[in-house]
Design an enzyme around this catalytic site. Structure first.
Site, PDB file in Angstrom:
ATOM      1  N   LYS A 163      49.427  51.266  34.308  1.00 37.96           N
ATOM      2  CA  LYS A 163      49.516  49.931  34.890  1.00 37.96           C
ATOM      3  C   LYS A 163      50.970  49.627  35.190  1.00 37.96           C
ATOM      4  O   LYS A 163      51.890  50.248  34.643  1.00 37.96           O
ATOM      5  CB  LYS A 163      48.937  48.871  33.960  1.00 37.96           C
ATOM      6  CG  LYS A 163      49.777  48.573  32.724  1.00 37.96           C
ATOM      7  CD  LYS A 163      49.212  47.388  31.965  1.00 37.96           C
ATOM      8  CE  LYS A 163      50.113  47.032  30.777  1.00 37.96           C
ATOM      9  NZ  LYS A 163      49.628  45.831  30.073  1.00 37.96           N
ATOM     10  N   GLY A 164      51.163  48.668  36.071  1.00 42.97           N
ATOM     11  CA  GLY A 164      52.521  48.303  36.465  1.00 42.97           C
ATOM     12  C   GLY A 164      52.693  46.808  36.499  1.00 42.97           C
ATOM     13  O   GLY A 164      51.976  46.066  35.826  1.00 42.97           O
ATOM     14  N   GLY A 167      49.478  45.788  39.126  1.00 41.51           N
ATOM     15  CA  GLY A 167      48.187  46.453  39.216  1.00 41.51           C
ATOM     16  C   GLY A 167      47.909  47.416  38.085  1.00 41.51           C
ATOM     17  O   GLY A 167      48.777  47.730  37.268  1.00 41.51           O
ATOM     18  N   VAL A 169      45.646  51.223  37.364  1.00 43.61           N
ATOM     19  CA  VAL A 169      45.088  52.380  38.058  1.00 43.61           C
ATOM     20  C   VAL A 169      44.131  53.114  37.128  1.00 43.61           C
ATOM     21  O   VAL A 169      44.459  53.390  35.969  1.00 43.61           O
ATOM     22  CB  VAL A 169      46.200  53.332  38.538  1.00 43.61           C
ATOM     23  CG1 VAL A 169      45.601  54.483  39.333  1.00 43.61           C
ATOM     24  CG2 VAL A 169      47.208  52.577  39.392  1.00 43.61           C
ATOM     25  N   ASP A 284      61.768  51.622  45.254  1.00 46.57           N
ATOM     26  CA  ASP A 284      61.624  51.959  43.833  1.00 46.57           C
ATOM     27  C   ASP A 284      61.509  53.470  43.657  1.00 46.57           C
ATOM     28  O   ASP A 284      60.574  53.972  43.029  1.00 46.57           O
ATOM     29  CB  ASP A 284      60.405  51.253  43.237  1.00 46.57           C
ATOM     30  CG  ASP A 284      60.418  51.244  41.706  1.00 46.57           C
ATOM     31  OD1 ASP A 284      61.506  51.435  41.125  1.00 46.57           O
ATOM     32  OD2 ASP A 284      59.347  51.051  41.103  1.00 46.57           O
TER      33      ASP A 284
END
Length: 714
Positions: A163-164, A167, A169, A284
């Site tokens: 996760k970030g 979101g 995944v 990034d």
């Protein structure tokens, strides 16, 4: 240095650096000024200056108000009207303190918030700097157990991959059918979920969707096969990929061969070139966002760049480069690998992706970067400071020469400069082994036309090297700013001890001069006095406190406004307050870091910065209403922001305040409501007070408008 001209005006705008003056430490025992009068203009100009000041009576001698405080009333017969009582120049702050912005916040430098996101996931492993998720899993709706968006097949949501910032995944397994490893018919995919209330969605589909719509099919970018909304989530269905470079680096004992790093460099540059050609920058670039293809597949050595959540446009729809700007309170990226321009809040451009790639490559080879280990609220400030203080020689001391050359090139690119990708790729030719021994495929660098570009790049070796815009040795220097004015009388004093201050001020008042700006170096003062201030009365205070609140409030009650401030390294301050200003209200703040967020808040309330100073590492900023400015911007840097200065001039801004600590220099740029007839402005950097150069400027009708002592680069 050549003159710069704005497209909308014909003023000469120049910034000159004196190569013949070498920076140095302040003398241990500064020489006090001689008893005679300070340097003045030529007799003809002096006479002209006196004429403008005729009719003013000599002010009375200063008299003490309280112990340790000296106040001089410089106007016996006030000729200025008081401001309306409704405003009275006072702003009510907490505890009914008028005109004072209380700055009791905890110390922090460049309060930058890390923003990062996860795109197509890595298989295992964690980031070197753990990403902080923006979603609280205890309050956010659980992701759907089954996914079906648009005309996609139905998938079962399997294990979580990561996760970030916005979101999460997961692995998605097709319920039925599917016999491929990748593509729309894959039996296993990556599902990226983004909650509709996350910051990335902004009341609609995530911004990342727009980027993928433009880039889908771009070389090195994974494909999005389906997307849509289901329940509270926006969902992307993407190809499943293999391990990230972070995972590979860990599996290899946290080291990487020069051959492999060179292959990553060549392919990474190629991917960024294709991405940039579409008008976007990634924002990034880091080891976690470079993934290999699925193990055992034909693409297991192919490199992909994931996570477009922080991508932004560097090119407008009309083909023009986006405008330059700086917002020191905004940070995008990952602190460890971000460019220094990202740390400083500058608009992202192609150079930033390449600088982040350079840090990524050096990290993979060395296993550590010199700025790792900082913690706390000042982390971003300290990391940026360390990045700018670390030379390419030191950073690349354990890396082959091409990596140092790559770093030097990309860290000295201008904001809108087009990278020579072919030349950058050619740097690594000597490190790349035969195709059979390459751990990473470099398909992007050997496409048709690329070799021709690399041959052309080799022809440029004989060209004169470009001027380095960022490299240099940090130094403490005088930064002086000069404005074009009608001929007037101006006088300067420097290396003034506390005990000599009143003598110089009284003499200037006798000659019809008022203080226009002040500065400090080595706990001694510099005064600029001239006949063009428009003031009719002035008081000042020397205080052991940086911006003495009680005295300032007392003068506000008498309708005086702050017109100049200076602070010394021992924490004392010199505050000058005047009558005859256009100001109707004032507020000031003392902060342990540059208070950009506060400045931005006050801008929205109709205030503008009118004075600024530092004392040690503390900042003092004064903002006023009815300043005569329509808008303001900031240039803040750990070195002298030469490129930013020229870009602001070209946009029609002029410097109205400067200040510097031992770490940073700040410039406040203003757009005046009424433009002067001659908008010429020049800056100068010198290791000693620029006494001789001031006289040269006077001969050109250029007068000192602002001066400070602090961080620059030689």
């Amino acid at each position: 240095m050549p003159e710069l001209r704005s497209n909308t005006r014909q003023a000469r705008l120049r910034s000159k650096k004196l190569d013949d003056l070498q920076p140095g430490e302040p003398p241990a025992k500064p020489v006090p000024p001689a008893p005679q009068r300070a340097a003045k203009r030529a007799p003809t100009r002096a006479a002209r200056g006196r004429k403008g000041a005729a009719g003013r009576g000599a002010p009375p001698a200063p008299k003490p108000r309280r112990k340790g405080v000296e106040i001089a009333d410089l106007e016996a017969d006030p000729a200025c009207e008081d401001p309306p009582k409704a405003v009275k120049g006072l702003e009510v702050a907490p505890k009914a303190v008028k005109g004072l912005e209380v700055a009791a916040a905890a110390p922090q430098n460049l309060p930058l918030k890390k923003v990062a996101k996860v795109g197509v996931p890595k298989m295992e492993g964690e980031s070197a700097e753990k990403i902080v998720g923006a979603e609280d899993e205890s309050t956010v709706t659980p992701v759907p157990e089954r996914v079906h968006v648009g005309n996609s097949p139905e998938y079962i949501t399997d294990r979580k991959l990561g996760k970030g910032g916005f979101g999460q995944v997961y692995v998605g397994r097709r319920v039925s059918g599917g016999n491929a490893r990748t593509g729309p018919d894959a039996y296993e995919v990556a599902l990226k979920f983004e909650h509709r209330n996350s910051k990335g969605c902004n009341y609609g589909p995530p911004y990342e969707w727009q980027v993928y719509n433009t880039l889908n099919g771009c070389y090195g970018i994974p494909s999005v096969h389906y997307k849509g909304r289901q329940g509270d989530y926006y969902i992307l269905v993407m190809d499943m990929l293999g391990p990230s470079l972070w995972d590979v680096w860990n599996s290899m004992g946290q080291t990487m061969s020069a051959n492999m790093a060179a292959c990553i460099a060549v392919e990474g540059i190629s991917i960024l070139e294709k991405l940039h050609s579409k008008g976007f920058v990634h924002g990034d670039v880091k080891p976690e966002n470079f993934l290999l293809g699925q193990p055992g597949s034909p693409d297991d050595k192919k490199l992909y760049l994931i996570d477009l959540g922080l991508a932004s446009k560097w090119r407008e729809n009309n083909g023009h480069h986006v405008d330059y700007d700086q917002r020191p309170d905004i940070f995008r990226g990952t602190i460890r690998y971000a460019s220094v321009h990202a740390h400083l809040g500058r608009t992202g451009s192609r150079r930033d992706d390449l600088e982040s790639l350079a840090y990524t490559l050096i990290f993979l080879i060395r296993g550590r970067l010199p700025w790792q280990g900082y913690q706390g609220d000042t982390k971003s400030f300290l990391v940026c400071k360390k990045k700018m203080a670390t030379s390419p020689e030191m950073l690349c001391c354990f890396c082959p020469a091409p990596f140092k050359q790559f770093l030097e090139i990309v860290t000295n690119m201008k904001f809108d400069e087009e990278p020579n990708y072919a030349k950058l790729i050619s740097l690594f030719d000597g490190l790349i082994e035969a195709p059979a021994s390459r751990p990473i495929r470099i398909d992007g660098a050997v496409k048709v036309g690329q070799k021709r570009g690399r041959l052309l790049a080799n022809l440029e070796e004989d060209e004169q090297p470009k001027k380095k815009v960022r490299l240099g040795s940090p130094a403490a220097q005088w930064i002086s700013v000069y404005n074009a004015r009608r001929p007037m009388k101006q006088r300067y004093h420097y290396n003034v001890a506390d005990s000599r201050l009143s003598q110089h001020i009284e003499k200037g008042n006798d000659d019809g001069l008022y203080i226009s700006c002040v500065a400090s170096s080595a706990n001694l003062w510099a005064l600029i006095m001239d006949a063009g201030t428009g003031f009719c009365s002035q008081v000042y205070e020397l205080s052991p406190v940086f911006l003495h609140k009680d005295w300032i409030m007392e003068q506000w009650e008498k309708s005086y406004y702050i017109t100049a401030i200076a602070g010394s390294t021992n924490g004392s301050s010199l505050v000058v307050m005047s009558k005859g200003t256009p100001y109707t209200q004032q507020s000031y703040k003392v902060s342990e870091s540059f208070p950009y967020k506060w400045i931005n808040k006050k801008w929205k309330e109709g205030f503008h910065v009118t004075s600024m100073a530092t004392a040690g590492n503390r900042w003092g900023v004064v903002m006023s209403r009815n300043s005569g400015f329509s808008t303001q911007v900031v240039e803040l840097d750990f070195l002298y922001p030469s490129e930013g200065i020229h870009r602001r001039w070209e946009s029609g801004y002029r410097i109205n305040s400067t200040a510097a600590t031992n770490d940073q220099a700040a410039f406040i740029w203003s757009m005046p409501k009424r433009k002067p007839m001659d908008e010429t402005q020049e800056t100068l950097r010198t290791s000693a007070f620029p006494s001789a150069h001031v006289k040269e400027k006077w001969a050109k009708n250029l007068y000192l408008a602002s001066i400070c002592y602090g961080r620059t680069v030689c």
